[in-house]
Design an enzyme around this catalytic site. Sequence first.
Site, PDB file in Angstrom:
ATOM      1  N   HIS A  98       0.948  -1.326  -0.023  1.00  0.00           N
ATOM      2  CA  HIS A  98       0.102   0.034  -0.080  1.00  0.00           C
ATOM      3  C   HIS A  98       0.677   1.316   0.122  1.00  0.00           C
ATOM      4  O   HIS A  98       0.442   2.297  -0.670  1.00  0.00           O
ATOM      5  CB  HIS A  98      -0.719  -0.005   1.137  1.00  0.00           C
ATOM      6  CG  HIS A  98      -1.994   0.878   1.243  1.00  0.00           C
ATOM      7  ND1 HIS A  98      -2.307   1.930   2.046  1.00  0.00           N
ATOM      8  CD2 HIS A  98      -3.028   0.935   0.286  1.00  0.00           C
ATOM      9  CE1 HIS A  98      -3.569   2.452   1.722  1.00  0.00           C
ATOM     10  NE2 HIS A  98      -3.969   2.030   0.680  1.00  0.00           N
ATOM     11  N   ARG A 137      12.654  13.587  10.726  1.00  0.00           N
ATOM     12  CA  ARG A 137      12.339  14.528   9.771  1.00  0.00           C
ATOM     13  C   ARG A 137      11.167  15.558  10.201  1.00  0.00           C
ATOM     14  O   ARG A 137      11.043  16.313   9.587  1.00  0.00           O
ATOM     15  CB  ARG A 137      12.080  13.634   8.382  1.00  0.00           C
ATOM     16  CG  ARG A 137      13.338  13.089   7.987  1.00  0.00           C
ATOM     17  CD  ARG A 137      12.898  12.077   6.878  1.00  0.00           C
ATOM     18  NE  ARG A 137      14.527  11.587   6.284  1.00  0.00           N
ATOM     19  CZ  ARG A 137      15.148  10.730   6.956  1.00  0.00           C
ATOM     20  NH1 ARG A 137      14.494  10.297   8.163  1.00  0.00           N
ATOM     21  NH2 ARG A 137      16.399  10.083   6.354  1.00  0.00           N
TER      22      ARG A 137
HETATM   23  N1  LIG Z   1      -1.038   4.541   5.158  1.00  0.00           N
HETATM   24  C1  LIG Z   1      -1.269   5.987   5.286  1.00  0.00           C
HETATM   25  C2  LIG Z   1      -1.911   6.570   4.559  1.00  0.00           C
HETATM   26  N2  LIG Z   1      -3.103   5.803   3.964  1.00  0.00           N
HETATM   27  C3  LIG Z   1      -4.584   6.540   3.890  1.00  0.00           C
HETATM   28  C4  LIG Z   1      -4.671   7.091   2.491  1.00  0.00           C
HETATM   29  O1  LIG Z   1      -3.679   8.319   2.453  1.00  0.00           O
HETATM   30  C5  LIG Z   1      -6.141   7.493   2.449  1.00  0.00           C
HETATM   31  O2  LIG Z   1      -6.404   8.416   3.075  1.00  0.00           O
HETATM   32  C6  LIG Z   1      -6.864   6.525   2.090  1.00  0.00           C
HETATM   33  O3  LIG Z   1      -6.538   5.446   1.409  1.00  0.00           O
HETATM   34  C7  LIG Z   1      -8.473   6.878   1.983  1.00  0.00           C
HETATM   35  O4  LIG Z   1      -8.508   7.454   0.590  1.00  0.00           O
HETATM   36  N3  LIG Z   1      -1.979   8.069   4.226  1.00  0.00           N
HETATM   37  C8  LIG Z   1      -1.210   8.749   5.073  1.00  0.00           C
HETATM   38  O5  LIG Z   1      -1.003   9.938   4.829  1.00  0.00           O
HETATM   39  N4  LIG Z   1       0.080   8.059   5.432  1.00  0.00           N
HETATM   40  C9  LIG Z   1       0.084   6.541   5.432  1.00  0.00           C
HETATM   41  O6  LIG Z   1       1.271   6.216   6.166  1.00  0.00           O
HETATM   42  C1  LIG Z   2       1.588   3.737   3.783  1.00  0.00           C
HETATM   43  C2  LIG Z   2       0.442   2.909   4.112  1.00  0.00           C
HETATM   44  O1  LIG Z   2      -0.859   2.639   3.360  1.00  0.00           O
HETATM   45  C3  LIG Z   2       0.814   1.651   5.169  1.00  0.00           C
HETATM   46  O2  LIG Z   2       1.249   2.543   6.495  1.00  0.00           O
HETATM   47  C4  LIG Z   2      -0.347   0.988   5.483  1.00  0.00           C
HETATM   48  O3  LIG Z   2       0.083   0.034   6.269  1.00  0.00           O
HETATM   49  P1  LIG Z   2      -0.115  -1.589   5.904  1.00  0.00           P
HETATM   50  O4  LIG Z   2       0.730  -1.824   4.645  1.00  0.00           O
HETATM   51  O5  LIG Z   2       0.551  -2.429   7.004  1.00  0.00           O
HETATM   52  O6  LIG Z   2      -1.427  -1.738   5.737  1.00  0.00           O
END
Ligand SMILES: Nc1c(NC[C@H](O)[C@H](O)[C@H](O)CO)[nH]c(=O)[nH]c1=O
Ligand SMILES: CC(=O)[C@@H](O)COP(=O)(O)O
Length: 170
Positions: A98, A137
């Site tokens: 993801h 960061r």
């Molecule tokens: N995993 C992270 C996400 N995931 C959520 C997506 O950005 C989005 O809001 C969702 O898929 C609904 O459309 N977002 C982050 O900002 N950071 C992450 O690590």
């Molecule tokens: C960047 C992402 O979407 C991630 O943090 C989601 O975590 P996971 O891959 O363990 O579902």
Amino acid sequence: MSTEQSASTEIRHYEAQLNAGSKRFAIVSGRFNDLISDRLVGGAVDCLLRHGAGKQEISIVKVPGAFEIPLVARRLALSGKFDAVITLGAVIRGATPHFEYVSAEVSKGVASVGLETGVPVIFGVLTTNSIDEAVERAGTKAGNKGWDAAMSAIEMAGLMDILPPAPEKS
Ligand SMILES: Nc1c(NC[C@H](O)[C@H](O)[C@H](O)CO)[nH]c(=O)[nH]c1=O
Ligand SMILES: CC(=O)[C@@H](O)COP(=O)(O)O
């Protein structure tokens, strides 16, 4: 061109002052991992204020996650109310692919908004392999990438004032 001619011609440089006074800034921040992203926002606001931006010239919009940033950044850029848009967030790698999809779409989306609108849109979204990398960061040993993004926004907003005008898109 002869040597005499080349000696008399000056190279033209375009370099903006780092002065945020009279500029209007929008910050779009993903609420996901807001332990990190809120610190990026704080760093960006601190930078803008310390470089002369008025509090009333700074607008902050929170979105659910980084994936939603480009859509809102585009709306803000098209509004004509901002001289630069700063995008902030924290995309942190998890156990599935993801991370690749979210980070790729955010970076591509943010870049395309700037090119489409002609408004500087700054990419300040962290894409890290771990929480530790993100913490480093967001105001610890690797600085604050929100501050850095704001500095870029200040410079780019100033640069837009001094570059040769671009013809309006038809
Ligand atoms: N995993 C992270 C996400 N995931 C959520 C997506 O950005 C989005 O809001 C969702 O898929 C609904 O459309 N977002 C982050 O900002 N950071 C992450 O690590
Ligand atoms: C960047 C992402 O979407 C991630 O943090 C989601 O975590 P996971 O891959 O363990 O579902």
